[in-house]
Write an enzyme that holds these catalytic residues in place. Structure first.
Site, mmCIF file in Angstrom:
data_model
loop_
_atom_site.group_PDB
_atom_site.id
_atom_site.type_symbol
_atom_site.label_atom_id
_atom_site.label_comp_id
_atom_site.label_asym_id
_atom_site.label_seq_id
_atom_site.Cartn_x
_atom_site.Cartn_y
_atom_site.Cartn_z
ATOM 1 N N GLY A 50 35.103 38.780 40.344
ATOM 2 C CA GLY A 50 34.266 37.317 39.488
ATOM 3 C C GLY A 50 33.468 36.307 40.889
ATOM 4 O O GLY A 50 32.465 36.369 39.602
ATOM 5 N N GLU B 190 41.408 41.179 44.444
ATOM 6 C CA GLU B 190 40.333 42.233 44.167
ATOM 7 C C GLU B 190 39.395 41.325 42.755
ATOM 8 O O GLU B 190 38.170 41.297 42.802
ATOM 9 C CB GLU B 190 40.807 43.310 43.797
ATOM 10 N N GLU B 191 40.562 41.291 41.842
ATOM 11 C CA GLU B 191 40.061 40.692 40.687
ATOM 12 C C GLU B 191 38.824 38.943 41.733
ATOM 13 O O GLU B 191 38.407 39.082 40.617
ATOM 14 C CB GLU B 191 41.158 39.389 40.024
ATOM 15 N N ARG B 192 39.173 38.275 41.903
ATOM 16 C CA ARG B 192 38.696 36.666 42.609
ATOM 17 C C ARG B 192 37.408 37.362 43.087
ATOM 18 O O ARG B 192 36.435 37.124 42.976
ATOM 19 C CB ARG B 192 39.322 35.981 43.379
#
Ligand SMILES: Cc1cc2nc3c(=O)[nH]c(=O)nc-3n(C[C@H](O)[C@H](O)[C@H](O)COP(=O)(O)OP(=O)(O)OC[C@H]3O[C@@H](n4cnc5c(N)ncnc54)[C@H](O)[C@@H]3O)c2cc1C
Length: 386
Positions: A246, A241-243
């Site tokens: 981003g 999810e972070e990537r």
């Protein structure tokens, strides 16, 4: 990815919020090298923007992941990278595991007030000796009675100065490095926590980044997110999810950089004509816009598969890699066409140039994305047995 009028309504809400509550103040926040999270987060919470994809029973809007992508994308229109980064850490980097595998009690104590913006979260994975090599981190959480006692430190923590709690990855046993870690919520007001210093950075000025030390910090064992020893796995899932966040967030910022450059070079005259009228300039901008659309398609495809429940580690890593690489190309080319004006500290394009450089480093460097893709594609050489 198919968007409907509900997605458009969310886009409109976010745009209005940014125009009213964020963009007019960005220059002063950048100058101050911090933004007032304590004021802004409750406003974001009130507008429903801190829990778009989070469950309704904890105060979220309960919308599917496509709405999270729309939010990430729209936040890219903020006139700096630091504030969206701070929001993204809170909504998509420190809360996914809590929301998915945290206990009901933990969600009521930390997730619900984070959705209202009353509490601010951060994610503590990196350490000064362990960034790319997450498995080698040294922070420990040993059991004592009903508590964990944490010792160690975390480095480069976004929101680290203003956050109330950290989703912290720590070693809870001496076992194998991928099986000995747990995610634990650490209240940052707890005894033994020191926010050592606010780190000065190349870009992302308005975002507060800190080094944080833990000296025998006691937290109840019920503050562990999910099962003990599963922390590395949860963090790898959380990284998806972070990537994706981003990469999605980068899209509008890149779009703005190109648009600003078209406007500037159309007005700026050299050798009797607008700079934009040189074929090398408008062709290059068209090429970058094409690359941007290809990145958008990749992000939407990854998000669509994620929404259908698939593991998208490969596509999310590709999207993050491409966003980092393309961000460097776009910001460099645009700054070039802005000439001396682009090199000025206060120009928007200089800020974009500084801020996007993080994409290739934070949340896993480009080379780590390449290693993941190679591992999944089966092209990474295996260690030979002797
Ligand atoms: C502004 C900012 C905000 C951040 N926010 C957070 C946060 O909120 N929470 C958090 O936990 N972390 C955060 N980080 C940390 C970030 O995730 C790490 O910096 C990143 O993972 C890289 O780790 P490192 O800096 O230790 O680089 P290193 O591991 O020292 O690597 C340095 C470089 O070596 C190369 N490299 C490394 N390994 C390999 C390899 N196997 N093959 C080839 N090349 C390789 C890469 O080019 C890499 O950039 C933040 C960092 C910054 C700068």
């Amino acid at each position: 990815m198919k968007f409907n009028e509900d997605h458009e309504a969310l886009r409109g809400t976010v745009r209005k919020f940014i125009e009213r509550e964020i963009n007019p103040y960005v220059d002063s926040w950048e100058e101050a090298e911090i933004f007032p999270a304590r004021e802004l987060f409750p406003k974001l919470g009130k507008a429903g923007l801190l829990g778009v994809t989070k469950p309704v029973e904890y105060g979220g809007l309960g919308l599917d992941y496509s709405f999270g992508i729309v939010l990430a994308e729209e936040l890219g229109h903020i006139h700096c990278g630091g504030v969206p980064l701070a929001i993204g850490v809170h909504t998509d980097m420190c809360t996914p595991a809590l929301s998915k595998v945290g206990s009901d009690e933990l969600k009521r104590e930390f997730l619900a007030p984070s959705i209202t913006g009353e509490l601010i979260g951060c994610i503590g994975v990196s350490e000064s000796g362990a960034g790319s090599d997450v498995a080698s981190l040294k922070t420990t959480a040993r059991k004592d009675g009903g508590d964990y006692v944490l010792s160690g430190s975390k480095m480069w923590i976004t929101n680290g100065i203003q956050a109330d709690w950290m989703c912290c990855l720590a070693n809870t046993s001496d076992g194998k490095p991928h099986e000995n870690k747990s995610l634990i919520i650490v209240p940052l007001g707890a005894k033994g926590v020191t926010r050592a210093r606010k780190l000065r950075k190349l870009g992302m000025w308005s975002s507060d980044t800190a080094e944080i030390f833990f000296d025998d910090v006691r937290v109840p064992q019920r503050y562990r997110i999910g099962d003990e020893g599963h922390g590395f796995l949860y963090q790898m899932l959380q990284f998806q999810e972070e990537r994706l966040w981003g990469a999605a967030n980068s899209l509008s910022g890149f779009e703005d950089a190109i648009e600003l450059t078209v406007e500037y070079t159309r007005e700026r005259i050299a050798f009797g004509k607008p700079i934009l009228h040189n074929q090398v300039v408008h062709f290059r901008l068209a090429e970058l816009s094409t690359e941007l659309e290809a990145l958008r398609a990749l992000v939407y495809r990854a998000a669509e598969l994620y929404l259908s429940g698939q593991d998208v580690t490969r596509l999310a890593s590709m999207a993050k890699l491409k966003a980092g690489r393309l961000g460097r190309e776009i910001s460099d080319a645009c700054l070039q066409y802005w000439g001396g004006m682009g090199y000025m500290w206060e120009s928007r394009i200089a800020r974009i140039f500084r801020d996007v450089r993080l994409i290739s480093i934070g949340g896993g460097a480009d080379e780590i994305m390449l290693s993941i893709i190679c591992r999944l594609d089966g092209t990474l050489p295996r260690a030979e047995k002797r």
